[in-house]
Design a protein around this motif. Sequence first.
Motif, mmCIF file in Angstrom:
data_model
loop_
_atom_site.group_PDB
_atom_site.id
_atom_site.type_symbol
_atom_site.label_atom_id
_atom_site.label_comp_id
_atom_site.label_asym_id
_atom_site.label_seq_id
_atom_site.Cartn_x
_atom_site.Cartn_y
_atom_site.Cartn_z
ATOM 1 N N ILE A 3 106.802 40.169 18.478
ATOM 2 C CA ILE A 3 106.333 41.502 18.091
ATOM 3 C C ILE A 3 105.584 42.076 19.296
ATOM 4 C CG2 ILE A 3 104.766 42.810 16.592
ATOM 5 C CD1 ILE A 3 105.207 40.692 14.438
ATOM 6 N N PRO A 4 105.876 43.299 19.722
ATOM 7 C CA PRO A 4 105.189 43.856 20.897
ATOM 8 C C PRO A 4 103.729 44.172 20.597
ATOM 9 C CG PRO A 4 106.581 45.512 19.882
ATOM 10 C CD PRO A 4 106.891 44.219 19.177
ATOM 11 N N ALA A 5 102.904 44.104 21.631
ATOM 12 C CA ALA A 5 101.467 44.367 21.476
ATOM 13 C C ALA A 5 101.194 45.790 21.003
ATOM 14 C CB ALA A 5 100.749 44.110 22.797
ATOM 15 N N THR A 6 102.116 46.703 21.251
ATOM 16 C CA THR A 6 101.913 48.094 20.835
ATOM 17 C C THR A 6 101.817 48.222 19.314
ATOM 18 O OG1 THR A 6 104.326 48.385 20.980
ATOM 19 C CG2 THR A 6 103.006 49.131 22.859
ATOM 20 N N ALA A 7 102.287 47.213 18.593
ATOM 21 C CA ALA A 7 102.222 47.260 17.126
ATOM 22 C C ALA A 7 100.862 46.838 16.584
ATOM 23 C CB ALA A 7 103.309 46.357 16.534
ATOM 24 N N VAL A 8 99.983 46.325 17.453
ATOM 25 C CA VAL A 8 98.698 45.783 17.014
ATOM 26 C C VAL A 8 97.645 46.892 16.992
ATOM 27 C CG1 VAL A 8 96.891 44.082 17.479
ATOM 28 C CG2 VAL A 8 99.285 43.551 18.030
ATOM 29 N N PRO A 9 96.983 47.135 15.863
ATOM 30 C CA PRO A 9 95.946 48.179 15.796
ATOM 31 C C PRO A 9 94.803 47.906 16.778
ATOM 32 C CG PRO A 9 96.585 47.463 13.592
ATOM 33 C CD PRO A 9 97.224 46.509 14.545
ATOM 34 N N SER A 10 94.141 48.975 17.187
ATOM 35 C CA SER A 10 93.118 48.849 18.245
ATOM 36 C C SER A 10 91.876 48.100 17.792
ATOM 37 C CB SER A 10 92.727 50.242 18.748
ATOM 38 O OG SER A 10 92.148 51.005 17.696
ATOM 39 N N GLN A 11 91.601 48.042 16.477
ATOM 40 C CA GLN A 11 90.441 47.313 15.999
ATOM 41 C C GLN A 11 90.802 45.932 15.445
ATOM 42 O OE1 GLN A 11 88.083 49.608 13.241
ATOM 43 N NE2 GLN A 11 87.269 50.933 14.847
ATOM 44 N N SER A 12 92.027 45.494 15.654
ATOM 45 C CA SER A 12 92.457 44.189 15.153
ATOM 46 C C SER A 12 91.737 43.053 15.865
ATOM 47 C CB SER A 12 93.969 44.016 15.345
ATOM 48 O OG SER A 12 94.379 42.710 15.013
ATOM 49 N N ILE A 13 91.509 41.968 15.148
ATOM 50 C CA ILE A 13 90.939 40.756 15.759
ATOM 51 C C ILE A 13 91.816 40.257 16.896
ATOM 52 C CG2 ILE A 13 90.768 38.262 15.274
ATOM 53 C CD1 ILE A 13 89.132 38.920 12.847
ATOM 54 N N ILE A 14 93.122 40.460 16.797
ATOM 55 C CA ILE A 14 94.023 39.989 17.854
ATOM 56 C C ILE A 14 93.684 40.627 19.188
ATOM 57 C CG2 ILE A 14 96.449 39.780 18.555
ATOM 58 C CD1 ILE A 14 97.213 39.901 15.624
ATOM 59 N N ARG A 15 93.150 41.858 19.163
ATOM 60 C CA ARG A 15 92.789 42.540 20.409
ATOM 61 C C ARG A 15 91.676 41.812 21.168
ATOM 62 N NH1 ARG A 15 96.563 45.864 22.439
ATOM 63 N NH2 ARG A 15 97.542 47.066 20.782
ATOM 64 N N GLU A 16 90.893 41.002 20.463
ATOM 65 C CA GLU A 16 89.870 40.196 21.139
ATOM 66 C C GLU A 16 90.508 39.222 22.125
ATOM 67 O OE1 GLU A 16 86.508 36.848 19.880
ATOM 68 O OE2 GLU A 16 86.978 38.481 18.483
ATOM 69 N N PHE A 17 91.777 38.872 21.900
ATOM 70 C CA PHE A 17 92.444 37.861 22.713
ATOM 71 C C PHE A 17 93.460 38.454 23.681
ATOM 72 C CE2 PHE A 17 91.123 36.254 18.614
ATOM 73 C CZ PHE A 17 90.266 35.238 19.009
ATOM 74 N N ILE A 18 94.125 39.554 23.288
ATOM 75 C CA ILE A 18 95.156 40.122 24.166
ATOM 76 C C ILE A 18 94.652 41.315 24.956
ATOM 77 C CG2 ILE A 18 96.985 39.320 22.609
ATOM 78 C CD1 ILE A 18 97.381 42.251 21.732
ATOM 79 N N GLY A 19 93.503 41.873 24.565
ATOM 80 C CA GLY A 19 92.967 43.032 25.249
ATOM 81 C C GLY A 19 93.350 44.339 24.553
ATOM 82 N N GLY A 20 92.768 45.426 25.040
ATOM 83 C CA GLY A 20 93.074 46.745 24.497
ATOM 84 C C GLY A 20 92.316 47.076 23.229
ATOM 85 N N SER A 21 91.173 46.414 23.000
ATOM 86 C CA SER A 21 90.422 46.643 21.769
ATOM 87 C C SER A 21 89.636 47.946 21.825
ATOM 88 C CB SER A 21 89.467 45.480 21.512
ATOM 89 O OG SER A 21 88.688 45.717 20.362
ATOM 90 N N ALA A 22 89.455 48.529 20.658
ATOM 91 C CA ALA A 22 88.587 49.704 20.552
ATOM 92 C C ALA A 22 87.125 49.304 20.650
ATOM 93 C CB ALA A 22 88.843 50.415 19.226
ATOM 94 N N PHE A 23 86.835 48.009 20.462
ATOM 95 C CA PHE A 23 85.454 47.522 20.569
ATOM 96 C C PHE A 23 85.150 47.125 22.017
ATOM 97 C CE2 PHE A 23 86.592 46.250 16.127
ATOM 98 C CZ PHE A 23 85.709 47.098 15.474
#
Length: 550
Positions: A528-548
């Motif tokens: 699944i491409p990273a573009t499908a991951v919401p910006s506030q998702s916990i996954i963003r803590e690991f792959i980057g691109g978080s809104a936090f």
Amino acid sequence: MKKITIKFPDNTSIQVENEICPLTLMKHFGDNGQKIMAVKVNNEVQPLDTVVDINAYLEPVYGNTKEGAAIYRRSLCFLLAAAAHKLFPDSRLLVGHSLGYGYYYTIDKDTPLTPENIARLKEEMLSIVKDDRLIEPDFISYEDACTLLETLRLVESRKQLNYRAAAKIKINRLDDFADIYFGPLVNSTSELNVFDLMPYHEGFLLRFPKHSEPDRLPDFVDEPKLFEIYSKYKKWGKRLGVTSAGSLNQLIHDRKVNEFIDITETLQVKCIADIADQIRNRKSVRVVLIAGPSSSGKTTTSKKLALQLQALGYTPKVISLDSYYKNRVDTPKDENGDYDYECLESLDVELINQNLLDLFAGKTIDMPYYNFHEGVRTYRGETMNLGPNDILIMEGIHGLNDKLTHLVPPEYKFKIYLSALTQLNLDDHNRIATSDNRLIRRIVRDSQFRGKSAAGTIAMWDSVQRGEQLHIFPFQNNADAMLNTALDYELSVLKVYAAPLLRCVTPMEKEYSEAQRLLTFLENFSTIPATAVPSQSIIREFIGGSAFRY
């Protein structure tokens, strides 16, 4: 005639012609009193009956090692599946999560298994063990594999073949039973003589020994809160029809995964909101303590919980436990003589308690700052006080241990335990280990933000897990609330980042066996491409691109 050189751990070597089987070389491994479960061939774990036809370094895999224990557990699961197939051929045996050195199983029948049926299962397993039957790996054609799995009613294994369409499929056989090959098993059932089946809730536990004590079963320690949250997610996955890697791959293939992503993210936000409601309803809570093992998503969860608390009228303030490390010269050392920053004694517990009590009494405190480069605690003029609607959030590995906040009244504290408990299985009989989920998260994060190789992360993982066993897991039942931070689509995202990193681990490195195991594991997932991951998702803590901001 080709000559190959075989080297051994004692620095001896032999030359043979063409090829050789490690089973014929057992005398070269010596005798340390432990069973040899498999062999490492150039740092890759292989069955003992594998054929070696290249220059190779061979190392035994003993039963009292992590890798040996994994082989034993996987073999026990296969033995159980074979016994269940014989006794209940019209039912599906379903593996669940781990609990107290055991795996939870159910059978897809309208009525739960009776204690008498569980006893019959155990008797059948013991009979197979006593008969010393061979477990044989084999390759069959894709068409034959589809037919075999359909005949054996292995629904999820068959579904997975739709997305892993290899010309040859590797399986394990035991008499008239077979299953997909996920890793080496023991050669003979006689090796599998330490286990138990214990009735538990609607199913039973397949209990197995610790790797450090392979000849005995440990005492059972129940984890009712963990079981409750797992059961909740398992029922949720069943309602959605997504319970396996094959089910997830089907959603990806059918281009329906975006809706599933939205549902999983919404559920997690709702669970965090429910915890915020529990905190409000307690009224007396002044500090929220969050703990969980490595890569369980503590930082993002803290931020998402803070948002929910703000929506309820609180003003959250964060205290970092890292600020309370003792000066390096006062830090305890471990058995290797290294500074032990994970033990409770590395923190200035008395200062933590005094600061908290002062804050609750309406006083202003000077906030400490720990200089990791210099190894000293200093003060930089930062202060903190609490207003009438303020609430503290403290995140750290000792949060559930009451010794950390021993002077703080219990009614002031709300403790949250985090764990990445995916409800997905690989198939009916092969589960996804929580620790694998977290390790893959950690490999990706360490590469993205710390410049560390996959081999480097794997090398320190055993030490991380030892710290969790000492400082986190024993206290998880102290939690007021538990949160599952796993997102059932995340391995398909993490694979995009982790697989290239794992392929860079070479056979010259001892971490190669673990890297190959994880690569084989990740092959079960479509991407699944990273573009499908919401910006506030916990996954963003690991792959980057978080809104936090971290």
